[in-house]
Design a protein around this motif. Structure first.
Motif, PDB file in Angstrom:
ATOM      1  N   LEU A  57       0.822  -1.213   0.000  1.00 41.54           N
ATOM      2  CA  LEU A  57       0.000   0.000   0.000  1.00 41.54           C
ATOM      3  C   LEU A  57       0.855   1.261   0.000  1.00 41.54           C
ATOM      4  O   LEU A  57       0.514   2.245  -0.669  1.00 41.54           O
ATOM      5  CB  LEU A  57      -0.957  -0.025   1.193  1.00 41.54           C
ATOM      6  CG  LEU A  57      -2.042  -1.106   1.112  1.00 41.54           C
ATOM      7  CD1 LEU A  57      -2.806  -1.195   2.424  1.00 41.54           C
ATOM      8  CD2 LEU A  57      -2.986  -0.856  -0.051  1.00 41.54           C
ATOM      9  N   GLU A  58       1.967   1.243   0.713  1.00 40.72           N
ATOM     10  CA  GLU A  58       2.879   2.393   0.713  1.00 40.72           C
ATOM     11  C   GLU A  58       3.488   2.595  -0.677  1.00 40.72           C
ATOM     12  O   GLU A  58       3.627   3.727  -1.147  1.00 40.72           O
ATOM     13  CB  GLU A  58       3.988   2.206   1.748  1.00 40.72           C
ATOM     14  CG  GLU A  58       3.572   2.550   3.152  1.00 40.72           C
ATOM     15  CD  GLU A  58       3.253   4.023   3.320  1.00 40.72           C
ATOM     16  OE1 GLU A  58       4.021   4.882   2.838  1.00 40.72           O
ATOM     17  OE2 GLU A  58       2.215   4.316   3.929  1.00 40.72           O
ATOM     18  N   HIS A  59       3.863   1.504  -1.327  1.00 42.59           N
ATOM     19  CA  HIS A  59       4.419   1.587  -2.678  1.00 42.59           C
ATOM     20  C   HIS A  59       3.385   2.212  -3.620  1.00 42.59           C
ATOM     21  O   HIS A  59       3.719   3.079  -4.436  1.00 42.59           O
ATOM     22  CB  HIS A  59       4.821   0.194  -3.155  1.00 42.59           C
ATOM     23  CG  HIS A  59       5.371   0.172  -4.534  1.00 42.59           C
ATOM     24  ND1 HIS A  59       6.625   0.672  -4.848  1.00 42.59           N
ATOM     25  CD2 HIS A  59       4.840  -0.277  -5.699  1.00 42.59           C
ATOM     26  CE1 HIS A  59       6.834   0.524  -6.144  1.00 42.59           C
ATOM     27  NE2 HIS A  59       5.762  -0.044  -6.678  1.00 42.59           N
ATOM     28  N   ARG A  60       2.143   1.794  -3.495  1.00 46.80           N
ATOM     29  CA  ARG A  60       1.080   2.335  -4.339  1.00 46.80           C
ATOM     30  C   ARG A  60       0.877   3.824  -4.041  1.00 46.80           C
ATOM     31  O   ARG A  60       0.700   4.629  -4.953  1.00 46.80           O
ATOM     32  CB  ARG A  60      -0.209   1.559  -4.101  1.00 46.80           C
ATOM     33  CG  ARG A  60      -1.365   2.013  -4.942  1.00 46.80           C
ATOM     34  CD  ARG A  60      -2.547   1.085  -4.779  1.00 46.80           C
ATOM     35  NE  ARG A  60      -3.679   1.515  -5.537  1.00 46.80           N
ATOM     36  CZ  ARG A  60      -3.844   1.358  -6.836  1.00 46.80           C
ATOM     37  NH1 ARG A  60      -2.902   0.759  -7.533  1.00 46.80           N
ATOM     38  NH2 ARG A  60      -4.927   1.776  -7.448  1.00 46.80           N
ATOM     39  N   ARG A  61       0.902   4.195  -2.770  1.00 44.45           N
ATOM     40  CA  ARG A  61       0.733   5.602  -2.398  1.00 44.45           C
ATOM     41  C   ARG A  61       1.841   6.466  -2.990  1.00 44.45           C
ATOM     42  O   ARG A  61       1.591   7.528  -3.563  1.00 44.45           O
ATOM     43  CB  ARG A  61       0.711   5.736  -0.871  1.00 44.45           C
ATOM     44  CG  ARG A  61       0.446   7.159  -0.389  1.00 44.45           C
ATOM     45  CD  ARG A  61       0.530   7.261   1.127  1.00 44.45           C
ATOM     46  NE  ARG A  61       1.870   7.057   1.617  1.00 44.45           N
ATOM     47  CZ  ARG A  61       2.832   7.992   1.649  1.00 44.45           C
ATOM     48  NH1 ARG A  61       2.574   9.205   1.194  1.00 44.45           N
ATOM     49  NH2 ARG A  61       4.031   7.724   2.116  1.00 44.45           N
ATOM     50  N   ARG A  62       3.090   5.982  -2.890  1.00 45.21           N
ATOM     51  CA  ARG A  62       4.210   6.744  -3.454  1.00 45.21           C
ATOM     52  C   ARG A  62       4.079   6.854  -4.973  1.00 45.21           C
ATOM     53  O   ARG A  62       4.404   7.895  -5.558  1.00 45.21           O
ATOM     54  CB  ARG A  62       5.533   6.099  -3.074  1.00 45.21           C
ATOM     55  CG  ARG A  62       5.915   6.328  -1.612  1.00 45.21           C
ATOM     56  CD  ARG A  62       7.335   5.884  -1.307  1.00 45.21           C
ATOM     57  NE  ARG A  62       7.589   4.495  -1.631  1.00 45.21           N
ATOM     58  CZ  ARG A  62       7.417   3.470  -0.806  1.00 45.21           C
ATOM     59  NH1 ARG A  62       6.989   3.682   0.423  1.00 45.21           N
ATOM     60  NH2 ARG A  62       7.681   2.237  -1.188  1.00 45.21           N
ATOM     61  N   GLY A  63       3.584   5.798  -5.614  1.00 44.22           N
ATOM     62  CA  GLY A  63       3.369   5.844  -7.059  1.00 44.22           C
ATOM     63  C   GLY A  63       2.338   6.890  -7.442  1.00 44.22           C
ATOM     64  O   GLY A  63       2.517   7.624  -8.425  1.00 44.22           O
ATOM     65  N   LYS A  64       1.263   6.968  -6.670  1.00 38.65           N
ATOM     66  CA  LYS A  64       0.232   7.979  -6.945  1.00 38.65           C
ATOM     67  C   LYS A  64       0.787   9.387  -6.753  1.00 38.65           C
ATOM     68  O   LYS A  64       0.480  10.294  -7.524  1.00 38.65           O
ATOM     69  CB  LYS A  64      -0.981   7.777  -6.034  1.00 38.65           C
ATOM     70  CG  LYS A  64      -1.794   6.572  -6.378  1.00 38.65           C
ATOM     71  CD  LYS A  64      -2.464   6.758  -7.708  1.00 38.65           C
ATOM     72  CE  LYS A  64      -3.295   5.547  -8.044  1.00 38.65           C
ATOM     73  NZ  LYS A  64      -3.807   5.597  -9.411  1.00 38.65           N
ATOM     74  N   ILE A  65       1.612   9.556  -5.742  1.00 37.93           N
ATOM     75  CA  ILE A  65       2.224  10.866  -5.507  1.00 37.93           C
ATOM     76  C   ILE A  65       3.116  11.246  -6.690  1.00 37.93           C
ATOM     77  O   ILE A  65       3.099  12.393  -7.153  1.00 37.93           O
ATOM     78  CB  ILE A  65       3.004  10.873  -4.182  1.00 37.93           C
ATOM     79  CG1 ILE A  65       2.032  10.822  -3.007  1.00 37.93           C
ATOM     80  CG2 ILE A  65       3.917  12.096  -4.076  1.00 37.93           C
ATOM     81  CD1 ILE A  65       2.685  10.608  -1.659  1.00 37.93           C
ATOM     82  N   ARG A  66       3.896  10.282  -7.200  1.00 35.59           N
ATOM     83  CA  ARG A  66       4.744  10.555  -8.380  1.00 35.59           C
ATOM     84  C   ARG A  66       3.886  10.936  -9.577  1.00 35.59           C
ATOM     85  O   ARG A  66       4.227  11.863 -10.330  1.00 35.59           O
ATOM     86  CB  ARG A  66       5.608   9.342  -8.706  1.00 35.59           C
ATOM     87  CG  ARG A  66       6.843   9.210  -7.852  1.00 35.59           C
ATOM     88  CD  ARG A  66       7.784   8.151  -8.386  1.00 35.59           C
ATOM     89  NE  ARG A  66       7.181   6.829  -8.493  1.00 35.59           N
ATOM     90  CZ  ARG A  66       7.099   5.927  -7.515  1.00 35.59           C
ATOM     91  NH1 ARG A  66       7.590   6.207  -6.332  1.00 35.59           N
ATOM     92  NH2 ARG A  66       6.539   4.758  -7.718  1.00 35.59           N
ATOM     93  N   GLU A  67       2.772  10.224  -9.781  1.00 34.86           N
ATOM     94  CA  GLU A  67       1.890  10.538 -10.904  1.00 34.86           C
ATOM     95  C   GLU A  67       1.344  11.957 -10.789  1.00 34.86           C
ATOM     96  O   GLU A  67       1.285  12.696 -11.782  1.00 34.86           O
ATOM     97  CB  GLU A  67       0.733   9.542 -10.966  1.00 34.86           C
ATOM     98  CG  GLU A  67       1.125   8.164 -11.425  1.00 34.86           C
ATOM     99  CD  GLU A  67      -0.035   7.181 -11.363  1.00 34.86           C
ATOM    100  OE1 GLU A  67      -1.200   7.622 -11.235  1.00 34.86           O
ATOM    101  OE2 GLU A  67       0.223   5.975 -11.444  1.00 34.86           O
ATOM    102  N   LEU A  68       0.941  12.348  -9.589  1.00 35.34           N
ATOM    103  CA  LEU A  68       0.426  13.703  -9.384  1.00 35.34           C
ATOM    104  C   LEU A  68       1.520  14.746  -9.612  1.00 35.34           C
ATOM    105  O   LEU A  68       1.254  15.810 -10.184  1.00 35.34           O
ATOM    106  CB  LEU A  68      -0.157  13.840  -7.977  1.00 35.34           C
ATOM    107  CG  LEU A  68      -1.455  13.080  -7.731  1.00 35.34           C
ATOM    108  CD1 LEU A  68      -1.812  13.119  -6.248  1.00 35.34           C
ATOM    109  CD2 LEU A  68      -2.574  13.656  -8.575  1.00 35.34           C
ATOM    110  N   ASP A  69       2.736  14.451  -9.168  1.00 38.01           N
ATOM    111  CA  ASP A  69       3.854  15.372  -9.399  1.00 38.01           C
ATOM    112  C   ASP A  69       4.117  15.541 -10.890  1.00 38.01           C
ATOM    113  O   ASP A  69       4.344  16.659 -11.363  1.00 38.01           O
ATOM    114  CB  ASP A  69       5.120  14.878  -8.703  1.00 38.01           C
ATOM    115  CG  ASP A  69       5.101  15.080  -7.208  1.00 38.01           C
ATOM    116  OD1 ASP A  69       4.254  15.860  -6.713  1.00 38.01           O
ATOM    117  OD2 ASP A  69       5.933  14.455  -6.521  1.00 38.01           O
ATOM    118  N   MET A  70       4.094  14.448 -11.639  1.00 37.79           N
ATOM    119  CA  MET A  70       4.352  14.520 -13.075  1.00 37.79           C
ATOM    120  C   MET A  70       3.234  15.290 -13.788  1.00 37.79           C
ATOM    121  O   MET A  70       3.503  16.071 -14.710  1.00 37.79           O
ATOM    122  CB  MET A  70       4.500  13.126 -13.671  1.00 37.79           C
ATOM    123  CG  MET A  70       5.749  12.402 -13.202  1.00 37.79           C
ATOM    124  SD  MET A  70       7.271  13.336 -13.478  1.00 37.79           S
ATOM    125  CE  MET A  70       7.344  13.382 -15.244  1.00 37.79           C
TER     126      MET A  70
END
Length: 106
Positions: free
Chosen positions: A75-88
């Motif tokens: 779940l943490e990995h998924r959360r960090r991925g979503k944060i990266r997507e929002l940053d991009m």
């Protein structure tokens, strides 16, 4: 609570932990939260009614903890991925704004 009842509830909590890990791997955060709440009720029930934990129950608790750590990791990995997507997306939006201000006159 008898030792058998305690073990049965811990077995059910272990099964819920396995399901939670599978759901976490798939990224269904809402279902993971629901399974976690059900599992927490079982664990609290065992904790409130049971004064002693035998070796078998200790192994069950250890397995539950290990599965929980893995699920949290997914779940943490998924959360960090979503944060990266929002940053991009934010970077792209800023670039679009910057380039749209430099249009050539027609």
């Amino acid at each position: 609570m008898t030792g058998a009842e305690s073990s049965a509830e811990l077995e059910r909590a272990l099964q819920l932990s396995r399901e939670l890990l599978t759901v976490a791997e798939l990224g269904d955060v809402q279902l993971a939260a629901n399974l976690d709440a059900m599992r927490m009720q079982l664990l609290e029930s065992v904790g409130q009614r049971s004064t002693q934990i035998d070796a078998n129950d200790q192994l069950l608790l250890q397995s539950i903890a290990e599965l929980n750590d893995k699920a949290i990791g997914h779940l943490e990995h998924r959360r960090r991925g979503k944060i990266r997507e929002l940053d991009m997306a934010s970077v792209g939006r800023r670039a679009l704004d910057a380039y749209s201000a430099t249009r050539l006159p027609r």
